[in-house]
Design a protein around this motif. Structure first.
Motif, short mmCIF file in Angstrom:
data_model
loop_
_atom_site.label_atom_id
_atom_site.label_comp_id
_atom_site.label_asym_id
_atom_site.label_seq_id
_atom_site.Cartn_x
_atom_site.Cartn_y
_atom_site.Cartn_z
N PRO A 167 0.65 -0.93 0.38
CA PRO A 167 0.24 0.09 -0.24
C PRO A 167 0.89 1.32 -0.17
CG PRO A 167 0.27 -1.05 1.82
CD PRO A 167 0.85 -1.63 1.00
N ARG A 168 0.37 2.17 -0.55
CA ARG A 168 1.38 3.94 -0.70
C ARG A 168 1.31 4.50 0.63
NH1 ARG A 168 5.15 2.31 -3.25
NH2 ARG A 168 4.76 0.52 -2.53
N HIS A 169 2.24 4.99 1.32
CA HIS A 169 1.77 5.96 2.52
C HIS A 169 1.86 7.46 1.77
CE1 HIS A 169 5.54 7.44 2.34
NE2 HIS A 169 6.09 5.89 1.95
N ILE A 170 1.17 8.35 3.12
CA ILE A 170 1.19 9.72 2.32
C ILE A 170 1.81 10.30 1.85
CG2 ILE A 170 -1.12 9.83 4.28
CD1 ILE A 170 0.65 11.33 6.11
N GLY A 171 3.13 10.06 2.17
CA GLY A 171 4.70 11.05 1.58
C GLY A 171 4.96 10.59 -0.11
N HIS A 172 4.22 9.37 -0.08
CA HIS A 172 3.66 9.40 -2.02
C HIS A 172 2.85 9.87 -2.43
CE1 HIS A 172 4.94 4.80 -0.67
NE2 HIS A 172 6.58 4.94 -1.66
N VAL A 173 1.62 10.13 -1.57
CA VAL A 173 0.41 10.80 -2.71
C VAL A 173 1.08 12.27 -2.05
CG1 VAL A 173 -1.02 9.07 -2.70
CG2 VAL A 173 -0.57 11.08 -0.93
N GLY A 191 -1.01 4.54 -13.50
CA GLY A 191 -0.67 3.60 -13.24
C GLY A 191 -0.53 3.07 -12.19
N THR A 192 -0.73 1.57 -12.15
CA THR A 192 0.42 1.22 -10.94
C THR A 192 1.85 0.35 -12.15
OG1 THR A 192 -1.07 -1.00 -10.73
CG2 THR A 192 -0.67 0.23 -8.87
N ASP A 193 2.71 0.48 -11.71
CA ASP A 193 4.11 -0.24 -12.28
C ASP A 193 4.34 -1.00 -11.31
OD1 ASP A 193 7.04 -0.38 -11.98
OD2 ASP A 193 7.45 1.64 -11.67
N GLU A 194 4.76 -2.14 -11.86
CA GLU A 194 3.53 -3.64 -12.13
C GLU A 194 5.26 -5.23 -11.88
OE1 GLU A 194 0.30 -4.94 -11.98
OE2 GLU A 194 -0.46 -3.43 -10.72
N HIS A 195 6.26 -4.33 -11.98
CA HIS A 195 7.28 -4.63 -12.55
C HIS A 195 8.06 -4.94 -11.76
CE1 HIS A 195 5.48 -5.27 -16.89
NE2 HIS A 195 5.16 -6.48 -16.47
N ALA A 252 0.38 -8.68 -7.93
CA ALA A 252 0.45 -6.60 -8.27
C ALA A 252 -1.09 -6.69 -8.38
CB ALA A 252 0.96 -7.12 -9.72
N ASP A 253 -1.64 -7.94 -8.84
CA ASP A 253 -3.85 -7.92 -8.53
C ASP A 253 -4.05 -7.13 -7.09
OD1 ASP A 253 -4.05 -8.57 -11.28
OD2 ASP A 253 -4.46 -10.78 -10.78
N LYS A 254 -2.99 -7.74 -6.25
CA LYS A 254 -4.08 -7.64 -5.14
C LYS A 254 -3.39 -5.81 -4.76
CE LYS A 254 -2.86 -7.89 0.24
NZ LYS A 254 -1.50 -9.02 1.34
N TYR A 255 -1.51 -5.26 -5.05
CA TYR A 255 -2.27 -4.07 -4.87
C TYR A 255 -2.18 -3.07 -5.25
CZ TYR A 255 0.43 -5.76 -0.24
OH TYR A 255 0.70 -5.80 0.97
N ASN A 256 -2.53 -3.33 -6.45
CA ASN A 256 -3.30 -2.36 -7.36
C ASN A 256 -4.36 -2.53 -7.50
OD1 ASN A 256 -5.49 -3.27 -10.38
ND2 ASN A 256 -3.93 -1.71 -10.35
N ARG A 257 -4.97 -2.99 -6.61
CA ARG A 257 -6.57 -2.59 -6.33
C ARG A 257 -6.77 -1.76 -4.92
NH1 ARG A 257 -11.64 -3.81 -6.68
NH2 ARG A 257 -11.06 -5.35 -8.53
N VAL A 258 -5.53 -2.55 -4.50
CA VAL A 258 -5.70 -0.87 -3.59
C VAL A 258 -5.22 0.52 -3.33
CG1 VAL A 258 -4.09 -0.62 -0.86
CG2 VAL A 258 -4.78 -3.15 -1.60
N ILE A 259 -4.06 -0.04 -3.86
CA ILE A 259 -4.26 1.52 -4.48
C ILE A 259 -5.24 2.19 -5.44
CG2 ILE A 259 -1.83 2.93 -6.22
CD1 ILE A 259 -0.31 0.55 -5.16
N VAL A 260 -6.11 1.94 -6.53
CA VAL A 260 -7.02 1.87 -7.15
C VAL A 260 -7.85 2.99 -5.71
CG1 VAL A 260 -8.80 1.66 -8.06
CG2 VAL A 260 -6.72 0.95 -9.64
N GLU A 261 -8.08 2.21 -5.13
CA GLU A 261 -9.25 2.49 -4.37
C GLU A 261 -8.87 3.59 -3.21
OE1 GLU A 261 -9.49 -1.70 -1.80
OE2 GLU A 261 -10.80 -2.57 -3.60
N ASP A 262 -7.13 3.71 -2.92
CA ASP A 262 -6.74 4.50 -2.29
C ASP A 262 -7.03 5.62 -2.91
OD1 ASP A 262 -5.88 3.40 -0.27
OD2 ASP A 262 -4.48 3.59 -0.27
N LEU A 263 -6.21 5.64 -4.10
CA LEU A 263 -6.23 7.09 -5.41
C LEU A 263 -7.61 7.32 -4.88
CD1 LEU A 263 -3.44 5.83 -7.52
CD2 LEU A 263 -3.37 7.19 -4.95
N GLN A 264 -8.62 6.74 -5.65
CA GLN A 264 -10.28 7.15 -5.67
C GLN A 264 -10.56 7.67 -4.83
OE1 GLN A 264 -13.78 5.74 -4.42
NE2 GLN A 264 -14.68 6.50 -5.81
#
Ligand SMILES: [Zn+2]
Length: 594
Positions: free
Chosen positions: A17-23, A49-53, A72-84
């Motif tokens: 998951p991303r922290h508030i420093g990232h955003v 988008g999410t960088d997954e490699h 990648a699927d797991k954290y892509n979804r977490v990050i999408v939800e956070d940014l939304q």
């Protein structure tokens, strides 16, 4: 100024998951900018988008007992939800594991290769003596030759952050079985940056409007450019689109090479998903279009030198010349907007030491606008900035709740109580005109600052209007004007007009509460559109979640719109809850575990 603006936002890495420093580095600044640009009439395309490699995803997948794709699927979804949840208005937020991304990356590689900017070079690669198989870089561990850290990996040292080759490590061992690897000659591809240095130099010399530190930093890099590896011995990434390479399981394009191409591939995907597959060219092929890139300071080199170099090479514009590549002639960045770092109570965010505030936790307890506001007014715009709970509570309570929330609440409450609607302005006096003029002038000042990504300056100018309006109400004391309802109504009308103006000025920072203020002033419909999570299909690949939205139809325009007298008003609900002062000392319980 051009009417087309590409907002290219750095890609968050999907190993957790991303922290508030990232955003605070890539997310909130790019969204504030894009919302302002749309409000002032520009045609914005905001993509990421999410960088997954790459190795860290593979390492984390092992740690969590999953395949790389599952992780990648797991954290892509977490990050999408956070940014939304944060309300970041991406036209498309996608991911790097799509077939579309692979296709665009391979086309860029081919364009560079055909023009001679991708050259093979022999290096030493690790092989297992017992099996004879190539060992991926991440499976080699040893002592870092630069800092002496004893668990550096074959591709990078997690202690000093330097990129390494497995053969650089002191006392290298295989993490699979502890044996000492054998080093044999292996071929890799390199981006011929020295052949692009002159073109980059003449392009940079015209970037006179960039921040001087970014420009100087980038120009200094040119003299020491060396060929940079764009392939690695790893099994998780985009295959190399050449015969004899395509099917090798242990050769992939390096993660940084595919990630920077994401801005382009996401634009291509956005065009296809909106039913006009060629539409991306309006932002990439029209030389009048502008491209703003947002990132943290550790990524400047990729956006001011390496990615522009790749674009020049694909365009056939470096020392080797060549043809225009498969993607056509592409625009280089107009502006590189970098942020410094956000620290937490004086030290770096650290996931491993539990010193971290995740976006999801923060949103759950405090909502998006308080965080967006904090990042805008106190974030790392020009220098490193520190997040403390004390400062967060103070700003939320005194600036959002006491100043802005209170202005909205008392002016709408009085108008509702005395008139039930927006009052008439039949007795406007000098003091009223003065405030109205000041509030109208703020559109030029705040807008100019936002266009230049000066978010602190922009937000404090908007808040200055709020403070002026509070002072005006305290001085005019409309609650004492019972015997002069015509004058009382004119004062309240003036205050409401300034609330409406200030709400427009604050919309890029506080889009969620701006929608509610719009409604509290009797407005209808969408004022500040929010991103939606949509599940999309890809032919030949699995479905995945993206962020998209209908922002072009939003009502908010960057101008003072006269409030119509007589428009019905309801009793307002409080907008910003005050935070408990105890929070200022320790933060919420979930943040005190470190
Ligand atoms: Zn090191």
């Amino acid at each position: 100024m051009s009417s087309r603006v590409l907002t290219a936002v750095a890609w968050p890495y999907a190993n957790g998951p991303r922290h508030i420093g990232h955003v605070s580095g890539f997310g909130v600044p790019s969204d504030v900018f894009s919302r302002y640009m749309r409000m002032s009439g520009h045609d914005v395309l905001m993509v990421s988008g999410t960088d997954e490699h790459g190795t860290p995803i593979s390492v984390q997948a092992e740690a969590e007992g999953m395949t790389t794709r599952e992780l990648a699927d797991k954290y892509n979804r977490v990050i999408v939800e956070d940014l939304q949840g944060l309300g970041l208005s991406y036209d498309l937020f996608t991911r790097t594991t799509t077939l579309n991304h692979y296709d665009v990356v391979q086309k860029m590689f081919t364009g560079l290769y055909d023009n001679g900017y991708v050259v093979p070079k022999t290096q030493l690669g690790a092989v297992s003596p017992s099996t004879g198989r190539t060992l991926p870089d991440r499976y080699i561990e040893g002592t870092c030759p630069i800092c002496g850290y004893d668990s550096a990996r074959g591709d990078q040292c997690d202690n000093c952050g330097n990129q390494l080759d497995p053969a650089d490590l002191i006392n290298p061992v295989s993490r699979i079985n502890g044996e000492t690897p054998k080093f044999v000659e292996t071929e890799h591809f390199f981006l011929d940056l020295p052949a692009l240095a002159e073109s980059l130099g003449s392009w940079l010399s015209k970037r006179t409007d960039w921040r001087p530190n970014v420009l100087r930093f980038s120009q200094n890099l040119l003299s020491e450019l060396r060929p940079r590896a764009i392939t690695r011995d790893l099994d998780w990434g985009v295959p190399i689109p050449l015969d004899g390479w395509r099917d090798q399981p242990m050769k992939r394009l390096y993660v940084w090479f595919d990630a920077v191409i994401g801005y382009l591939s996401a634009s291509v995907e956005w065009a296809r998903r909106t039913g006009d597959p060629e539409a991306w060219k309006k932002w990439w092929a029209d030389p009048e279009a502008l491209a703003y890139y947002f990132m943290g300071k550790d990524n400047i080199v990729f956006h001011s030198v390496i990615w522009p170099g790749m674009l020049l090479g694909q365009n056939g514009a470096g020392d080797h010349g060549g043809q225009v590549g498969p993607m056509g002639t592409l625009n280089l960045p107009s502006e590189v907007v970098s942020s410094e770092f956000l620290t937490m109570s004086g030290s770096k965010f650290s996931t491993s030491r539990g010193k971290v505030i995740y976006v999801g936790d923060f949103l759950r307890d405090f909502g998006p606008d308080a965080l967006r506001y904090f990042i805008a007014v106190a974030g790392p715009e020009n220098q490193d900035a520190d997040f403390t709970w004390d400062e967060f509570v103070r700003r939320t309570n005194s600036e959002l709740a006491n100043e802005w929330g209170n202005l909205i609440n008392r002016s709408i409450s009085m108008a509702h109580r005395y008139v039930g609607a927006v009052p008439a302005a039949d007795d406007l006096r000098d003091r009223d005109h003065e405030l109205l003029k000041e509030s109208q002038a703020a559109f030029g000042i705040v807008g100019d600052a936002l266009r230049r990504s000066r978010f602190k300056q922009a937000s404090s100018e908007a808040m200055r209007i709020v403070t002026q309006a509070n002072r005006y109400l305290s001085e005019a004391e409309p609650w004492k004007l019972k015997d002069d309802p015509v004058r009382r109504d004119s004062v309240l009308h003036t205050a409401l007009q300034v609330v409406s103006d200030a709400n427009t000025l604050l919309t890029p920072f506080l889009p969620h509460s701006a929608q509610r203020v719009h409604e509290a002033l009797g407005g209808e419909g969408v004022w500040a559109a929010q991103p939606e999570i949509r599940t999309v299909e890809e032919e030949g690949g699995p479905d995945y979640p993206v962020l998209m939205g209908e922002y072009a139809s939003e009502q908010a325009r960057w101008e003072s719109v006269p409030l119509p007298a007589g428009r019905p008003l309801a009793k307002p609900e409080p907008l910003f809850a005050k935070l408990d002062d105890k929070l200022a000392e320790t933060g919420p319980e979930w943040a005190s575990i470190a």
